[in-house]
Motif scaffolding. Sequence first.
Motif, PDB file in Angstrom:
ATOM      1  N   ARG A 129       0.834  -1.208   0.000  1.00 57.11           N
ATOM      2  CA  ARG A 129       0.000   0.000   0.000  1.00 57.11           C
ATOM      3  C   ARG A 129       0.866   1.254   0.000  1.00 57.11           C
ATOM      4  NH1 ARG A 129      -4.318  -1.609   4.748  1.00 57.11           N
ATOM      5  NH2 ARG A 129      -5.479  -3.129   3.492  1.00 57.11           N
ATOM      6  N   TRP A 130       0.368   2.246  -0.731  1.00 55.61           N
ATOM      7  CA  TRP A 130       1.014   3.564  -0.737  1.00 55.61           C
ATOM      8  C   TRP A 130       0.049   4.592  -0.163  1.00 55.61           C
ATOM      9  CZ3 TRP A 130       2.320  -0.097  -4.247  1.00 55.61           C
ATOM     10  CH2 TRP A 130       3.674  -0.262  -4.530  1.00 55.61           C
ATOM     11  N   TYR A 131       0.620   5.547   0.548  1.00 54.79           N
ATOM     12  CA  TYR A 131      -0.125   6.674   1.115  1.00 54.79           C
ATOM     13  C   TYR A 131       0.477   7.958   0.558  1.00 54.79           C
ATOM     14  CZ  TYR A 131      -2.070   3.227   4.266  1.00 54.79           C
ATOM     15  OH  TYR A 131      -2.725   2.129   4.767  1.00 54.79           O
ATOM     16  N   CYS A 132      -0.347   8.952   0.381  1.00 59.64           N
ATOM     17  CA  CYS A 132       0.103  10.221  -0.179  1.00 59.64           C
ATOM     18  C   CYS A 132       1.112  10.891   0.759  1.00 59.64           C
ATOM     19  CB  CYS A 132      -1.098  11.141  -0.403  1.00 59.64           C
ATOM     20  SG  CYS A 132      -0.641  12.752  -1.074  1.00 59.64           S
ATOM     21  N   PRO A 133       2.284  11.275   0.241  1.00 58.75           N
ATOM     22  CA  PRO A 133       3.266  11.947   1.095  1.00 58.75           C
ATOM     23  C   PRO A 133       2.864  13.371   1.463  1.00 58.75           C
ATOM     24  CG  PRO A 133       4.084  11.800  -1.160  1.00 58.75           C
ATOM     25  CD  PRO A 133       2.792  11.041  -1.110  1.00 58.75           C
ATOM     26  N   GLU A 134       1.883  13.932   0.759  1.00 55.25           N
ATOM     27  CA  GLU A 134       1.427  15.298   1.047  1.00 55.25           C
ATOM     28  C   GLU A 134       0.332  15.337   2.111  1.00 55.25           C
ATOM     29  OE1 GLU A 134       2.773  18.204  -0.225  1.00 55.25           O
ATOM     30  OE2 GLU A 134       4.285  16.792  -0.959  1.00 55.25           O
ATOM     31  N   CYS A 135      -0.694  14.485   1.960  1.00 58.64           N
ATOM     32  CA  CYS A 135      -1.844  14.573   2.876  1.00 58.64           C
ATOM     33  C   CYS A 135      -2.043  13.316   3.725  1.00 58.64           C
ATOM     34  CB  CYS A 135      -3.132  14.883   2.100  1.00 58.64           C
ATOM     35  SG  CYS A 135      -3.734  13.525   1.061  1.00 58.64           S
ATOM     36  N   GLY A 136      -1.288  12.243   3.435  1.00 61.29           N
ATOM     37  CA  GLY A 136      -1.370  11.027   4.243  1.00 61.29           C
ATOM     38  C   GLY A 136      -2.488  10.071   3.881  1.00 61.29           C
ATOM     39  N   GLU A 137      -3.310  10.411   2.881  1.00 63.59           N
ATOM     40  CA  GLU A 137      -4.428   9.543   2.494  1.00 63.59           C
ATOM     41  C   GLU A 137      -3.928   8.335   1.695  1.00 63.59           C
ATOM     42  OE1 GLU A 137      -7.862   9.829   3.128  1.00 63.59           O
ATOM     43  OE2 GLU A 137      -7.195  11.358   4.558  1.00 63.59           O
ATOM     44  N   PHE A 138      -4.641   7.219   1.821  1.00 61.95           N
ATOM     45  CA  PHE A 138      -4.360   6.022   1.042  1.00 61.95           C
ATOM     46  C   PHE A 138      -4.528   6.341  -0.441  1.00 61.95           C
ATOM     47  CE2 PHE A 138      -6.287   2.457  -1.266  1.00 61.95           C
ATOM     48  CZ  PHE A 138      -5.283   1.502  -1.150  1.00 61.95           C
ATOM     49  N   ILE A 139      -3.555   5.904  -1.282  1.00 61.28           N
ATOM     50  CA  ILE A 139      -3.719   6.180  -2.711  1.00 61.28           C
ATOM     51  C   ILE A 139      -3.751   4.929  -3.587  1.00 61.28           C
ATOM     52  CG2 ILE A 139      -2.877   8.545  -2.674  1.00 61.28           C
ATOM     53  CD1 ILE A 139      -0.214   7.602  -3.731  1.00 61.28           C
ATOM     54  N   HIS A 140      -3.101   3.816  -3.171  1.00 61.96           N
ATOM     55  CA  HIS A 140      -3.078   2.657  -4.074  1.00 61.96           C
ATOM     56  C   HIS A 140      -2.644   1.399  -3.329  1.00 61.96           C
ATOM     57  CE1 HIS A 140      -2.904   0.655  -7.951  1.00 61.96           C
ATOM     58  NE2 HIS A 140      -1.744   0.133  -7.605  1.00 61.96           N
ATOM     59  N   GLU A 141      -3.114   0.242  -3.834  1.00 62.36           N
ATOM     60  CA  GLU A 141      -2.688  -1.055  -3.289  1.00 62.36           C
ATOM     61  C   GLU A 141      -2.410  -2.028  -4.425  1.00 62.36           C
ATOM     62  OE1 GLU A 141      -4.429  -3.013   0.355  1.00 62.36           O
ATOM     63  OE2 GLU A 141      -5.267  -4.345  -1.192  1.00 62.36           O
ATOM     64  N   GLU A 142      -1.333  -2.774  -4.308  1.00 59.99           N
ATOM     65  CA  GLU A 142      -0.992  -3.888  -5.198  1.00 59.99           C
ATOM     66  C   GLU A 142      -1.089  -5.166  -4.382  1.00 59.99           C
ATOM     67  OE1 GLU A 142      -0.096  -4.084  -8.481  1.00 59.99           O
ATOM     68  OE2 GLU A 142      -0.356  -1.934  -8.764  1.00 59.99           O
ATOM     69  N   GLU A 143      -1.586  -6.249  -4.989  1.00 62.29           N
ATOM     70  CA  GLU A 143      -1.683  -7.542  -4.318  1.00 62.29           C
ATOM     71  C   GLU A 143      -0.900  -8.585  -5.097  1.00 62.29           C
ATOM     72  OE1 GLU A 143      -5.813  -8.594  -4.004  1.00 62.29           O
ATOM     73  OE2 GLU A 143      -6.138  -7.245  -2.321  1.00 62.29           O
ATOM     74  N   PHE A 144      -0.251  -9.509  -4.368  1.00 61.29           N
ATOM     75  CA  PHE A 144       0.490 -10.601  -4.984  1.00 61.29           C
ATOM     76  C   PHE A 144       0.296 -11.873  -4.176  1.00 61.29           C
ATOM     77  CE2 PHE A 144       2.863  -7.119  -6.826  1.00 61.29           C
ATOM     78  CZ  PHE A 144       3.219  -7.602  -8.076  1.00 61.29           C
ATOM     79  N   VAL A 145       0.227 -12.992  -4.854  1.00 58.42           N
ATOM     80  CA  VAL A 145       0.371 -14.290  -4.211  1.00 58.42           C
ATOM     81  C   VAL A 145       1.855 -14.597  -4.326  1.00 58.42           C
ATOM     82  CG1 VAL A 145      -0.164 -16.747  -4.321  1.00 58.42           C
ATOM     83  CG2 VAL A 145      -1.967 -15.059  -4.756  1.00 58.42           C
ATOM     84  N   VAL A 146       2.526 -14.633  -3.203  1.00 55.62           N
ATOM     85  CA  VAL A 146       3.976 -14.815  -3.193  1.00 55.62           C
ATOM     86  C   VAL A 146       4.280 -16.300  -3.015  1.00 55.62           C
ATOM     87  CG1 VAL A 146       6.153 -14.110  -2.126  1.00 55.62           C
ATOM     88  CG2 VAL A 146       4.250 -12.507  -2.222  1.00 55.62           C
ATOM     89  N   ASP A 147       4.318 -17.014  -4.122  1.00 55.83           N
ATOM     90  CA  ASP A 147       4.596 -18.445  -4.073  1.00 55.83           C
ATOM     91  C   ASP A 147       6.091 -18.738  -4.072  1.00 55.83           C
ATOM     92  OD1 ASP A 147       4.950 -17.540  -6.648  1.00 55.83           O
ATOM     93  OD2 ASP A 147       4.019 -19.274  -7.596  1.00 55.83           O
TER      94      ASP A 147
END
Length: 185
Positions: A129-147
């Motif tokens: 997950r990434w959060y905005c460095p300016e306002c702290g709000e959540f901006i994006h999520e990537e998901e992976f199955v780490v096999d």
Amino acid sequence: MVEEIMEREILPLDLPILDLDAVADELIETGRQVKVLWQYPGSLAFVAKGRDYRSEFHINASDEVTYMIRGTMRLHHRTPEGVESVAVIPAGSINWMPPNTEHSPRFPSDAFALIIERGRLEGEIDRFRWYCPECGEFIHEEEFVVDDYTKDPVSKAYARFFDSVEARTCDHCGHIMPRPDQQIS
């Protein structure tokens, strides 16, 4: 290959004795970010080279133990309420982190950490997950199955995130998170 290693019986003669400084030197020489030391269903261990640009928060369902081989890590972590704080882990020190803790291990490229955690269960999902460095709000999520951790899921998550201006744009304040190669040190 990983399935063969994970399914074979471990005999006492196979117990690995590893020189962590030599592993760190190998990462410097090869330019790789991660060296997986072992990967079994009950245990995964790897040495990671620092990434100066790291900004995401990783979430996985395993406990993690971090031992700083060289350098100092600033381990950013978030509470379930979203409060961020930082644990400073100097060289020669160890840290334990409970499962499902949002964490962002930030350490310079000349620093190295040993990470030990449980191997992923079948179908288990890691999130980045990434959060905005300016306002702290959540901006994006990537998901992976780490096999297989040798596939370096962190680099893949970064590539997908930073290759998309839409993913890097905060819906709350409009800030566009710069690509690491565009950030000024």
